[in-house]
Scaffold this active site. Structure first.
Site, PDB file in Angstrom:
ATOM      1  N   GLU A  85      31.676  65.553  44.789  1.00  0.00           N
ATOM      2  CA  GLU A  85      31.710  65.026  46.147  1.00  0.00           C
ATOM      3  C   GLU A  85      30.320  65.174  46.750  1.00  0.00           C
ATOM      4  OE1 GLU A  85      33.125  66.032  50.651  1.00  0.00           O
ATOM      5  OE2 GLU A  85      32.560  67.533  49.160  1.00  0.00           O
ATOM      6  N   ASP A 135      33.518  70.241  44.776  1.00  0.00           N
ATOM      7  CA  ASP A 135      33.299  70.118  46.208  1.00  0.00           C
ATOM      8  C   ASP A 135      31.834  70.341  46.574  1.00  0.00           C
ATOM      9  OD1 ASP A 135      34.583  69.927  48.904  1.00  0.00           O
ATOM     10  OD2 ASP A 135      33.737  71.932  49.143  1.00  0.00           O
TER      11      ASP A 135
END
Length: 484
Positions: free
Chosen positions: A263, A233
């Site tokens: 991400e 993340d």
């Protein structure tokens, strides 16, 4: 690691109702998912967040609590217990499906104690600009995890392990506070001047204790859970130098390759190229520019379909591209909402599933539906997944030569009997396109297995067929009498 024609499925959506336990659903569904061609599941964050059993997973509290300890108001996480999580991963392995753990190392939330800290307030729009000095704040920065009682790790977090926070508990003020004598990280995104700070208590990767603890946790996690890889993340907010060394460390520790996809949320392809270079290719990235191309095309029937792959990672660095149509951040109600319009979904999925390049990721909300938003599942998504499993092989020929009607073909290969297909899509007109599928198909009858065109076509002596598509539609043509 990526298998031939492999498919990741993101196995959650933001508003998922988990009363029966997601980890239990994974166990129940594993065999069926394997049979249709799913080769990896991206599982949601499995550790305890500030919301306890109501936490989606991105407000991380204790990364060692996988649903085992009574913390933040519950023992289980939203998705179930530690034992159910570990069992789900094992069942996936038995079904031939890899598991990718979603991890959040950018920040922590839900501290056990407050601390008094001096900090300088920075401008929301440019984090490099300080707008006050030596403010005294009460900050949620001491994490002692009393109910875990040092199991797995005795590391305790305090304000020196962070470089900033966005809330003063003494006054209730929401601002970005950079702690005194701290600096934002280098090698992060330059949005807002420096995008090190995102939310919560932001980890300070200049502090060697932080790096060492993250390294220790990574080795513990991969040993304890036996996952095959990671979805990481918020990598644009974390120094690329950290993840470069972290992934190398884990690969050396396990003596094997470990898949990782980051991400990095941006539509700027150059930033993705830069990050891949800085991390020396240690991780793939989600192809956010491709998602935005899909979104633009679904919003505007005058979108030039011949440009659908322009400035995308899958076109410019396909071996590092994880392609997707939508995810938990783009679904309705989320901050990055950019949900692809229903009429375009099949077209978008045909591009990521039936082409050779990229590692496609299917969204749970598209496969199962999103009850919270009254969004029904995609009827034809399973068919497209099966087409990838059975048909999408061999040399590829592109026909991205028209602003409304585009197509591509796959010749198939000898290893996969009766493989090969032709894909044609249109965003605003009925269309036809003569495309080459291979001379070995000469004289064969092709049908549209999506069911939008009823008539059949015959492949000519040159290995070409005149394939049809309806307005705002997709057709996938395969040899007749070949079951998918």
């Amino acid at each position: 690691m990526k298998k031939i024609n492999g498919i990741i499925m993101q196995y959650f959506e933001w508003y998922l109702n988990c009363k029966q336990g997601l980890w239990n659903k994974v166990k129940n569904e594993a065999e069926n998912l394997s049979k249709i061609g799913i080769t990896a599941l991206w599982l949601p964050p499995a550790y305890k967040g500030i919301g306890g059993k109501n936490e989606v997973g991105y407000a991380a509290y204790d990364v060692y609590d996988l649903g085992e300890f009574d913390q933040q108001g519950s023992i289980e996480t939203k998705y179930g217990s530690k034992d159910e999580y570990l069992e789900a991963i094992q069942v996936l392995k038995q079904a031939g499906i890899e598991s990718y753990a979603d991890i959040v190392l950018n920040h922590k939330m839900g501290a056990d104690m407050m601390q008094i800290i001096k900090a300088n307030k920075v401008d929301w729009n440019n984090h490099n600009i300080e707008i006050s000095e030596n403010e005294v704040l009460q900050a949620a920065t001491k994490f002692t995890f009393p109910n875990r009682k040092n199991k797995y790790s005795d590391f305790k977090w305090n304000w020196t392990h962070f470089d900033g926070i966005d809330y003063n508990n003494a006054t209730g003020e929401n601002s970005i506070f950079k702690f005194k004598d701290k600096q934002w990280q280098n090698s992060v995104d330059d949005e807002y001047g420096n995008y090190d700070y995102l939310m919560g208590a932001d980890l300070d990767f200049y502090n060697q204790e932080v790096v060492d603890e993250c390294n220790n946790w990574g080795k513990w996690y991969i040993d304890f859970t036996n996952v095959d890889g990671f979805r990481i993340d918020a990598v644009k907010h974390i120094p690329s130098t950290f993840y470069n060394q972290w992934l190398k460390l884990l690969k050396d520790y396990k003596q094997k390759d470990i898949f990782a996809v980051g991400e990095y949320w941006t539509g700027d392809i150059q930033k993705l190229h830069k990050y891949i270079t800085e991390t020396e290719g240690q991780m793939s990235l989600f192809d956010v520019p491709l998602h935005y191309n899909f979104y633009s095309a679904s919003q505007d029937e005058n979108y030039d379909m011949s440009k659908i792959l322009d400035n995308t990672l899958v076109k410019e660095n396909p071996s590092k591209a994880v392609t997707f149509v939508d995810n938990h951040d783009t679904q309705p109600g989320q901050a990055l909402q950019s949900f692809i319009e229903p009429w375009f979904k099949e077209i978008a999925y045909s591009i990521i599933l039936l082409r050779n390049d990229g590692y496609p990721c299917v969204f749970y909300g598209d496969y199962y539906g999103i009850d919270y938003s009254n969004i029904e599942r995609m009827d034809r998504l399973k068919d497209l997944i099966l087409l990838r499993r059975d048909k999408a092989y061999g040399e590829e020929h592109d026909y991205f030569d028209h602003d409304s009607v585009i197509g591509f073909t796959r010749e198939g290969d000898e290893e996969h009997i009766k493989s090969g297909l032709a894909v044609i899509a249109s965003n605003k007109i009925d269309g036809v396109k003569r495309m080459y599928v291979g001379k070995h198909f000469s004289g064969k009858t092709f049908i549209d297995v999506i069911g939008n065109i009823e008539e059949e076509i015959i492949i000519d002596d040159e290995g070409c067929g005149v394939f049809k598509v309806n307005n705002k539609s997709l057709s996938v043509w395969v040899e007749k009498n070949v079951i998918i």
